[in-house]
Design a protein around this motif. Structure first.
Motif, mmCIF file in Angstrom:
data_model
loop_
_atom_site.group_PDB
_atom_site.id
_atom_site.type_symbol
_atom_site.label_atom_id
_atom_site.label_comp_id
_atom_site.label_asym_id
_atom_site.label_seq_id
_atom_site.Cartn_x
_atom_site.Cartn_y
_atom_site.Cartn_z
ATOM 1 N N GLY A 197 19.007 7.680 1.874
ATOM 2 C CA GLY A 197 20.207 8.206 2.509
ATOM 3 C C GLY A 197 19.983 9.517 3.231
ATOM 4 O O GLY A 197 20.921 10.075 3.825
ATOM 5 N N ALA A 198 18.760 10.048 3.203
ATOM 6 C CA ALA A 198 18.444 11.269 3.950
ATOM 7 C C ALA A 198 18.280 10.933 5.430
ATOM 8 O O ALA A 198 18.199 9.759 5.814
ATOM 9 N N ARG A 199 18.237 11.955 6.267
ATOM 10 C CA ARG A 199 17.993 11.723 7.685
ATOM 11 C C ARG A 199 16.545 11.278 7.865
ATOM 12 O O ARG A 199 15.634 11.744 7.163
ATOM 13 N N ARG A 200 16.330 10.368 8.815
ATOM 14 C CA ARG A 200 14.958 9.978 9.154
ATOM 15 C C ARG A 200 14.250 11.152 9.826
ATOM 16 O O ARG A 200 14.895 12.034 10.396
ATOM 17 N N ARG A 201 12.940 11.106 9.809
ATOM 18 C CA ARG A 201 12.158 12.254 10.272
ATOM 19 C C ARG A 201 12.485 12.639 11.717
ATOM 20 O O ARG A 201 12.761 13.811 12.003
ATOM 21 N N GLY A 202 12.456 11.661 12.642
ATOM 22 C CA GLY A 202 12.658 11.991 14.052
ATOM 23 C C GLY A 202 14.005 12.622 14.318
ATOM 24 O O GLY A 202 14.103 13.695 14.929
ATOM 25 N N VAL A 203 15.061 11.983 13.830
ATOM 26 C CA VAL A 203 16.408 12.518 14.019
ATOM 27 C C VAL A 203 16.562 13.829 13.265
ATOM 28 O O VAL A 203 17.183 14.781 13.754
ATOM 29 N N GLY A 204 16.007 13.881 12.061
ATOM 30 C CA GLY A 204 16.120 15.097 11.258
ATOM 31 C C GLY A 204 15.489 16.300 11.928
ATOM 32 O O GLY A 204 16.032 17.417 11.869
ATOM 33 N N LEU A 205 14.345 16.113 12.585
ATOM 34 C CA LEU A 205 13.694 17.238 13.264
ATOM 35 C C LEU A 205 14.520 17.700 14.465
ATOM 36 O O LEU A 205 14.549 18.891 14.789
ATOM 37 N N GLU A 206 15.189 16.768 15.134
ATOM 38 C CA GLU A 206 16.089 17.169 16.223
ATOM 39 C C GLU A 206 17.242 18.008 15.680
ATOM 40 O O GLU A 206 17.622 19.027 16.272
ATOM 41 N N GLN A 258 0.859 -1.178 0.000
ATOM 42 C CA GLN A 258 0.000 0.000 0.000
ATOM 43 C C GLN A 258 0.898 1.230 0.000
ATOM 44 O O GLN A 258 2.022 1.191 0.473
ATOM 45 N N ASP A 259 0.365 2.365 -0.510
ATOM 46 C CA ASP A 259 1.173 3.580 -0.549
ATOM 47 C C ASP A 259 1.366 4.150 0.853
ATOM 48 O O ASP A 259 0.526 3.991 1.727
ATOM 49 N N GLY A 260 2.468 4.849 1.034
ATOM 50 C CA GLY A 260 2.678 5.590 2.271
ATOM 51 C C GLY A 260 3.690 4.957 3.182
ATOM 52 O O GLY A 260 4.158 3.857 2.953
ATOM 53 N N ASP A 261 4.068 5.705 4.231
ATOM 54 C CA ASP A 261 5.005 5.209 5.238
ATOM 55 C C ASP A 261 4.235 4.585 6.386
ATOM 56 O O ASP A 261 3.065 4.869 6.603
ATOM 57 N N TRP A 262 4.910 3.760 7.150
ATOM 58 C CA TRP A 262 4.259 3.035 8.230
ATOM 59 C C TRP A 262 4.915 3.344 9.571
ATOM 60 O O TRP A 262 6.103 3.564 9.637
ATOM 61 N N ARG A 317 14.036 13.163 5.113
ATOM 62 C CA ARG A 317 12.860 12.597 4.461
ATOM 63 C C ARG A 317 11.698 12.724 5.434
ATOM 64 O O ARG A 317 11.629 12.046 6.458
ATOM 65 N N ILE A 318 10.767 13.618 5.092
ATOM 66 C CA ILE A 318 9.646 13.924 5.977
ATOM 67 C C ILE A 318 8.538 12.894 5.844
ATOM 68 O O ILE A 318 7.902 12.494 6.829
ATOM 69 N N GLY A 319 8.273 12.455 4.636
ATOM 70 C CA GLY A 319 7.211 11.477 4.390
ATOM 71 C C GLY A 319 7.567 10.630 3.189
ATOM 72 O O GLY A 319 8.721 10.595 2.747
ATOM 73 N N GLY A 320 6.558 9.954 2.641
ATOM 74 C CA GLY A 320 6.824 9.048 1.539
ATOM 75 C C GLY A 320 7.479 9.717 0.348
ATOM 76 O O GLY A 320 8.450 9.213 -0.213
ATOM 77 N N ASP A 321 6.946 10.885 -0.089
ATOM 78 C CA ASP A 321 7.501 11.578 -1.262
ATOM 79 C C ASP A 321 7.894 13.009 -0.917
ATOM 80 O O ASP A 321 7.987 13.867 -1.804
ATOM 81 N N GLU A 322 8.144 13.295 0.338
ATOM 82 C CA GLU A 322 8.415 14.659 0.779
ATOM 83 C C GLU A 322 9.758 14.736 1.508
ATOM 84 O O GLU A 322 10.073 13.893 2.342
ATOM 85 N N PHE A 323 10.523 15.766 1.152
ATOM 86 C CA PHE A 323 11.821 15.998 1.764
ATOM 87 C C PHE A 323 11.868 17.415 2.325
ATOM 88 O O PHE A 323 11.195 18.321 1.816
ATOM 89 N N LEU A 344 12.935 6.351 -8.344
ATOM 90 C CA LEU A 344 12.681 7.783 -8.489
ATOM 91 C C LEU A 344 13.057 8.534 -7.208
ATOM 92 O O LEU A 344 13.691 9.596 -7.259
ATOM 93 N N LEU A 345 12.676 7.991 -6.073
ATOM 94 C CA LEU A 345 13.012 8.647 -4.799
ATOM 95 C C LEU A 345 14.527 8.736 -4.607
ATOM 96 O O LEU A 345 15.046 9.770 -4.158
ATOM 97 N N ARG A 346 15.228 7.657 -4.938
ATOM 98 C CA ARG A 346 16.690 7.694 -4.820
ATOM 99 C C ARG A 346 17.294 8.721 -5.778
ATOM 100 O O ARG A 346 18.251 9.429 -5.422
#
Length: 331
Positions: free
Chosen positions: A194-203, A61-65, A264-270, A244-246
């Motif tokens: 290879g981007a930062r994950r959301r939680g760490v990235g927001l910190e 299914q589309d989206g992050d989990w 990487r904030i979400g599935g297709d958002e940086f 495509l994302l890579r």
């Protein structure tokens, strides 16, 4: 034979008792280390299994989990425990080296005592016409000296084993630190892009905001949405969507400086965080990226910008960049 009298600063029996207690402490530490190693290994396996399960569901299914956030937290806990284990190994190594030195000192004391006993037996043997009691006493002294030398040799061998174990533990502690560093980076990095994950990235975003305010410098956020990702997933499959994302993430990094933050904030958002740039400079970078993606991948990205304000929270800073993106799309 030397007639030097040994300085017996400690009773060997008392020293044996102290070393026996020390042996038990070291054995307890080794069991603790073994238990922690097993726990870390089990958690690594569980996190890998959870990552795979989340990836399978994301492909269905589309989206992050939410499982990704769960496994990130699990990896962070494992990293923390590996750091603690490494510190315990280092402390145990120091103790083991110190006790090896103490065993060597004790073996030297035993050698001195054995030498003393041999000298006493030799003095009895040198007497003219020794009595039978003297003969028995000489045999007793020499037997005791022999037994003490055997014990001294055992102490030296045990000290050598302690040093060898300490060396192995130091190597394991170094491997623990390397693994903990890898785990920290792995827990912080999105495996696909290879981007930062959301939680760490927001910190890290919050740290960038603090730095900009402290230095009274500019800070821009660029909210990036990959255009047409859902269509690619639907028409060509998720493998094509992942490619495509890579491609987009690699393009973003090419047009960002090494110290700029990519999340990487979400599935297709940086989210791109750009310190010490003007809006014109930021737009120029993403214009080049859009042109590059159109030529190489036949796709593009939508981008919105916001500049840090004095009263911004991280969420508000990002929200304004997202709102700018939506406004540009609808214009």
């Amino acid at each position: 034979m030397s007639d030097r009298r040994p300085v017996r600063s400690e009773d060997p029996a008392l020293a044996d008792e102290r070393l026996s207690d020390t042996d038990q402490t070291l054995a307890d530490n080794e069991q603790t280390l073994a238990d922690r190693d097993q726990t870390a290994s089990d958690r690594d396996q569980q996190a890998s299994d959870d990552d795979q399960a989340a990836s399978d569901r994301r492909r269905a299914q589309d989206g992050d989990w939410p499982e990704y956030a769960h496994t990130t937290a699990a990896r962070a806990e494992t990293t923390r425990e590996r750091d603690q284990t490494s510190h315990l190994r280092d402390r145990t190594n120091l103790e083991r080296d110190a006790f090896a030195q103490r065993r060597d000192e004790l073996s030297m004391l035993r050698d001195q005592i054995a030498e003393d006993l041999d000298k006493e037996a030799a003095d009895l043997d040198a007497q003219d016409d020794p009595a039978e009691a003297h003969t028995l006493r000489m045999a007793e002294l020499r037997a005791r000296a022999h037994a003490i030398r055997v014990r001294a040799a055992s102490d030296r061998a045990r000290a050598a084993r302690d040093r060898e174990q300490a060396a192995r533990d130091r190597q394991q502690a170094a491997r623990d630190r390397e693994q903990a560093a890898y785990d920290r980076e792995h827990a912080a990095t999105d495996e696909l892009t290879g981007a930062r994950r959301r939680g760490v990235g927001l910190e890290e975003l919050e740290n960038e905001m603090k730095r900009a305010r402290r230095e009274a410098s500019s800070l821009w956020a660029a909210y990036v949405d990959v255009d047409g990702l859902k269509s690619v997933n639907d028409q060509q499959g998720h493998a094509a969507g992942d490619t495509l994302l890579r491609t987009v993430a690699a393009g973003l990094r090419r047009h960002m400086r090494s110290y700029d933050l990519l999340v990487r904030i979400g599935g297709d958002e940086f989210l791109c965080v750009l310190p010490n740039v003007t809006l014109a400079e930021a737009r120029e970078r993403f214009d080049r990226l859009r042109a590059e993606l159109k030529d190489s991948a036949g796709t593009s990205v939508s981008v919105g910008f916001s500049e840090l304000r004095d009263d911004d929270s991280p969420d508000e800073f990002i929200r304004r960049a997202d709102s700018d993106l939506l406004a540009r799309r609808s214009a």
